[in-house]
Enzyme design. Structure first.
Site, PDB file in Angstrom:
ATOM      1  N   HIS A 117       0.853  -1.192   0.000  1.00  0.00           N
ATOM      2  CA  HIS A 117       0.000   0.000   0.000  1.00  0.00           C
ATOM      3  C   HIS A 117       0.892   1.247   0.000  1.00  0.00           C
ATOM      4  O   HIS A 117       1.851   1.316   0.785  1.00  0.00           O
ATOM      5  CB  HIS A 117      -0.922   0.003   1.223  1.00  0.00           C
ATOM      6  CG  HIS A 117      -1.866   1.164   1.208  1.00  0.00           C
ATOM      7  ND1 HIS A 117      -2.995   1.190   0.414  1.00  0.00           N
ATOM      8  CD2 HIS A 117      -1.819   2.355   1.837  1.00  0.00           C
ATOM      9  CE1 HIS A 117      -3.603   2.341   0.566  1.00  0.00           C
ATOM     10  NE2 HIS A 117      -2.920   3.084   1.423  1.00  0.00           N
TER      11      HIS A 117
ATOM     12  N   ASP B 186      -6.959  -3.047   4.229  1.00  0.00           N
ATOM     13  CA  ASP B 186      -5.684  -2.456   4.678  1.00  0.00           C
ATOM     14  C   ASP B 186      -5.483  -2.606   6.189  1.00  0.00           C
ATOM     15  O   ASP B 186      -4.723  -1.832   6.801  1.00  0.00           O
ATOM     16  CB  ASP B 186      -5.579  -0.965   4.281  1.00  0.00           C
ATOM     17  CG  ASP B 186      -5.492  -0.773   2.771  1.00  0.00           C
ATOM     18  OD1 ASP B 186      -4.991  -1.676   2.084  1.00  0.00           O
ATOM     19  OD2 ASP B 186      -5.939   0.290   2.293  1.00  0.00           O
TER      20      ASP B 186
ATOM     21  N   GLU C 159       8.354   1.079  -2.219  1.00  0.00           N
ATOM     22  CA  GLU C 159       7.611  -0.126  -2.633  1.00  0.00           C
ATOM     23  C   GLU C 159       8.483  -1.185  -3.297  1.00  0.00           C
ATOM     24  O   GLU C 159       8.432  -2.365  -2.931  1.00  0.00           O
ATOM     25  CB  GLU C 159       6.484   0.254  -3.598  1.00  0.00           C
ATOM     26  CG  GLU C 159       5.418   1.122  -2.971  1.00  0.00           C
ATOM     27  CD  GLU C 159       4.254   1.384  -3.904  1.00  0.00           C
ATOM     28  OE1 GLU C 159       3.686   0.435  -4.456  1.00  0.00           O
ATOM     29  OE2 GLU C 159       3.905   2.559  -4.086  1.00  0.00           O
TER      30      GLU C 159
HETATM   31  C1  GAR Z   1       1.224   0.928  -6.357  1.00  0.00           C
HETATM   32  O1  GAR Z   1       1.599   2.199  -5.924  1.00  0.00           O
HETATM   33  C2  GAR Z   1       0.542   0.182  -5.219  1.00  0.00           C
HETATM   34  O2  GAR Z   1       1.108   0.433  -3.965  1.00  0.00           O
HETATM   35  C3  GAR Z   1      -0.858   0.745  -5.290  1.00  0.00           C
HETATM   36  O3  GAR Z   1      -1.127   0.865  -6.667  1.00  0.00           O
HETATM   37  C4  GAR Z   1       0.098   1.028  -7.398  1.00  0.00           C
HETATM   38  C5  GAR Z   1       0.182  -0.070  -8.426  1.00  0.00           C
HETATM   39  O4  GAR Z   1       1.274   0.143  -9.282  1.00  0.00           O
HETATM   40  N1  GAR Z   1      -1.785  -0.099  -4.594  1.00  0.00           N
HETATM   41  C6  GAR Z   1      -2.845   0.371  -3.937  1.00  0.00           C
HETATM   42  O5  GAR Z   1      -3.140   1.548  -3.902  1.00  0.00           O
HETATM   43  C7  GAR Z   1      -3.663  -0.689  -3.223  1.00  0.00           C
HETATM   44  N2  GAR Z   1      -4.496  -0.085  -2.224  1.00  0.00           N
HETATM   45  P1  GAR Z   1       1.885  -1.041 -10.152  1.00  0.00           P
HETATM   46  O6  GAR Z   1       0.747  -1.695 -10.934  1.00  0.00           O
HETATM   47  O7  GAR Z   1       2.846  -0.333 -11.081  1.00  0.00           O
HETATM   48  O8  GAR Z   1       2.575  -2.019  -9.236  1.00  0.00           O
END
Ligand code: GAR
Length: 203
Positions: free
Chosen positions: A109, A150, A180
């Site tokens: 997250h 979450d 991340e």
């Molecule tokens: C990432 O920033 C992830 O943390 C977020 O969406 C993005 C996905 O990017 N997830 C959430 O917000 C879940 N609540 P990605 O497809 O490039 O990995």
């Protein structure tokens, strides 16, 4: 070696970080399946480029939340999956699903939980909320997934500064790069390793 499924909805940069970490930071598990709930998500291409099997499961096509989760569960069984990683998976899973894999589903997250999380906080919206609140520090969290959105136990967190002039897009990029993409492979390794019988420890 634990068998990992990564569930995605979009661009899949976190999936890419996991793919790149295989054999290095991530050595106690291998990605055996990528499932998207969005047709044609770029993450599926990333999986194909790495020779990882892919499946697409669309909630609307399944007809209900339970039918959607049942389809996911049957694929996870078919591919003999041990650990599930939600990496930008933009749909909520109920206890019907999460209750089947206690302590074996992780989510990344893009904030420091308990700030800017829960229903409605996903993707860029999280960064918009952080900027409009005016926080000076944000970050990312990897946590176990349970029936509370979450709300599962935190495995790892990393703080990232908010800079003058940030937009949701610049902040999102910094949180991905500095938190991340580093935290997620480490946390997945920790859980895969722990499932091997070692004592589980939060990072
Ligand atoms: C990432 O920033 C992830 O943390 C977020 O969406 C993005 C996905 O990017 N997830 C959430 O917000 C879940 N609540 P990605 O497809 O490039 O990995």
């Amino acid at each position: 070696m634990k068998r990992i499924a990564v569930l995605v909805s979009g661009g899949g940069t976190n999936l890419q970080a996991l793919i790149d970490a295989q054999g290095d930071v991530l050595h106690s598990g291998k990605i055996a399946l990528v499932i998207s709930n969005v047709e044609g998500a770029y993450a599926l291409q990333r999986a194909k480029n790495a020779d990882i099997p892919t499946e697409t499961v669309i909630k609307k096509v399944c007809g209900s939340q339970i039918a959607f989760e049942d389809r996911l569960l049957s694929l996870l069984e078919q591919y003999e999956i041990d650990v599930i990683v939600l990496a930008g998976f933009m749909t909520i899973l109920t206890e019907h699903f999460t209750g089947r894999y206690p302590g074996r589903i992780l989510n990344v997250h893009p904030s420091l939980i308990p700030s800017f999380c829960g229903e409605g906080f996903y993707g860029l919206r999280v960064h918009e909320a952080a900027l409009s609140y005016g926080v000076k520090v944000t970050g990312a969290t990897v946590h176990f997934v349970n029936e509370v959105c979450d709300g599962g136990q935190i495995i790892a967190q990393k703080a990232v500064p908010v800079l003058e002039g940030d937009t949701p897009e610049t902040l999102q990029r910094r949180v991905m790069e500095q938190a991340e993409w580093i935290l997620l492979p480490q946390a997945v390794e920790t859980v895969c390793n722990g499932l091997g019988g070692n004592e589980y420890e939060c990072i």
